[in-house]
Design a protein around this motif. Sequence first.
Motif, PDB file in Angstrom:
ATOM      1  N   ASP A 153      50.788  34.469  48.356  1.00 23.31           N
ATOM      2  CA  ASP A 153      50.786  35.996  48.336  1.00 23.31           C
ATOM      3  C   ASP A 153      49.474  36.333  47.438  1.00 23.31           C
ATOM      4  O   ASP A 153      48.881  37.375  47.435  1.00 23.31           O
ATOM      5  N   LEU A 154      49.229  35.388  46.248  1.00 26.00           N
ATOM      6  CA  LEU A 154      48.301  35.724  45.266  1.00 26.00           C
ATOM      7  C   LEU A 154      47.301  34.568  45.214  1.00 26.00           C
ATOM      8  O   LEU A 154      47.944  33.302  44.748  1.00 26.00           O
ATOM      9  N   VAL A 155      46.147  34.761  45.341  1.00 23.97           N
ATOM     10  CA  VAL A 155      45.228  33.737  44.455  1.00 23.97           C
ATOM     11  C   VAL A 155      44.349  34.012  43.378  1.00 23.97           C
ATOM     12  O   VAL A 155      43.764  35.157  43.701  1.00 23.97           O
ATOM     13  N   VAL A 156      44.293  33.580  42.128  1.00 22.90           N
ATOM     14  CA  VAL A 156      43.255  33.977  41.268  1.00 22.90           C
ATOM     15  C   VAL A 156      42.385  32.725  40.799  1.00 22.90           C
ATOM     16  O   VAL A 156      42.845  31.394  41.129  1.00 22.90           O
ATOM     17  N   SER A 157      41.320  33.031  40.199  1.00 23.42           N
ATOM     18  CA  SER A 157      40.422  32.215  39.761  1.00 23.42           C
ATOM     19  C   SER A 157      39.872  32.823  38.551  1.00 23.42           C
ATOM     20  O   SER A 157      39.069  33.784  38.429  1.00 23.42           O
ATOM     21  N   SER A 158      39.463  31.789  37.502  1.00 17.60           N
ATOM     22  CA  SER A 158      38.834  32.120  36.293  1.00 17.60           C
ATOM     23  C   SER A 158      37.868  31.349  35.634  1.00 17.60           C
ATOM     24  O   SER A 158      38.250  30.105  35.487  1.00 17.60           O
ATOM     25  N   LEU A 159      36.441  31.813  35.757  1.00 19.91           N
ATOM     26  CA  LEU A 159      35.454  30.895  35.356  1.00 19.91           C
ATOM     27  C   LEU A 159      35.418  29.636  35.806  1.00 19.91           C
ATOM     28  O   LEU A 159      35.254  28.534  35.132  1.00 19.91           O
ATOM     29  N   SER A 160      35.428  29.385  37.107  1.00 21.78           N
ATOM     30  CA  SER A 160      35.605  28.065  37.929  1.00 21.78           C
ATOM     31  C   SER A 160      34.621  28.221  39.105  1.00 21.78           C
ATOM     32  O   SER A 160      33.928  26.970  39.232  1.00 21.78           O
ATOM     33  N   LEU A 161      34.415  29.272  39.772  1.00 25.96           N
ATOM     34  CA  LEU A 161      33.670  29.194  41.065  1.00 25.96           C
ATOM     35  C   LEU A 161      32.234  29.102  40.869  1.00 25.96           C
ATOM     36  O   LEU A 161      31.610  28.819  41.939  1.00 25.96           O
ATOM     37  N   HIS A 162      31.810  29.330  39.451  1.00 20.46           N
ATOM     38  CA  HIS A 162      30.452  29.298  39.463  1.00 20.46           C
ATOM     39  C   HIS A 162      29.872  27.807  39.584  1.00 20.46           C
ATOM     40  O   HIS A 162      28.800  27.368  39.610  1.00 20.46           O
TER      41      HIS A 162
END
Length: 286
Positions: A153-162
Motif C-alpha cells: 500500500d505504501l513504498v518509501v525511500s530516503s536518500l538511496s535512489l541516487h
Amino acid sequence: MLRPAGLWRLLRRPRAPGVPAENLCRREVASGVSVPCGTSPRALNIFDRDLKRKQKNWAARQPEPMKFDYLREEVGSRIADRVYDIARDFSLGLDLGCGRGYIAQHLNKETVGKFFQTDIAENALKNSLKTEIPTVSVLADEEFLPFQENTFDLVVSSLSLHWVNDLPRALEQCFSDYKSAQIHYVLKPDGVFIGAMFGGDTLYELRCSLQLAETEREGGFSPHVSPFTAINDLGHLLGRAGFNTLTVDTDEIQVNYPGMFELMEDLQGKKVQNVDLILQNKLHIS
C-alpha cells in the motif's frame, strides 16, 4: 552544501479491473546476484553495486554510526511527516534502501500495520533502529525488487535512489522485457510512493572547488562527485513510470564545515559519495 531536495509524493495510477493481487515472493536478492532479466541495456552503470554494498556494510560497522546519521535522521522524519499527511492507513509498507531504519522509527503501528525494510547491506539491517511497527528485514537491491505485483500500500525511500544506475527503470512498472519487479509494479492500485533523493545542486561548492583546483594544477579535470538527478527531471520520470497526482517539493538543508577535508570525512561516514581522497591530498586544496 547538501541539498536533499527531491521529496515527492504520488499515487499509483489505478489498474484495470480484474487484475489480481499477488502474494509476497519469498526469495531474497542480494546485491551482485544476477537476476533473470540482467542489467537493463539502456542503463549506463556508473555505480558498482557490489562495491556500494561493501561500503555501506563498512559504514554500518563503525563504532559511532549516529555521528554521521544526522542527515538521514532529518530526512527520514520529513518523509514520515508526509506519510502522516495522508488521511489513510497502510496495512503493508516497504522501505527501499532503509539503512538502519531512519523512516520506520518515526512511524506508528496505527498508520502502518507492517513494514518491510530492504537494503543491500546486511550490517545495516542487523543494526536497525527500534520501532513500534512490526518489521521484516529483506536483503535486496533497489534495482531488483524481490516482490510480486500489487503487494504494498505504501513504498518509501530516503536518500538511496541516487545510487541506482537506472532510475527510470527502478520507478517503472514491470514490462515484458524487464522481469524484475520495480516500484510502480509492487504498489497496489492507488498505492502511495514517497521518496527523497539528493537534488542536482548537492555538493555544488565541492564540485566547483575540485574542478578549479585540478584545472589550475593539471590543465583539465575529471569528475570526482557522483552525478545527481535534476529536480526538473523528476516529474517527467515519475509520470513516465505510470504515477499520477505528482507532488514534488524542494527542501534545502545547509550544513557548514570548517574545511573540505571535514566535509569529505563526513561524506565517507555517511557513504553519500565516493570522493577521491588521494587526489585531494595531492592537490592540497584548502
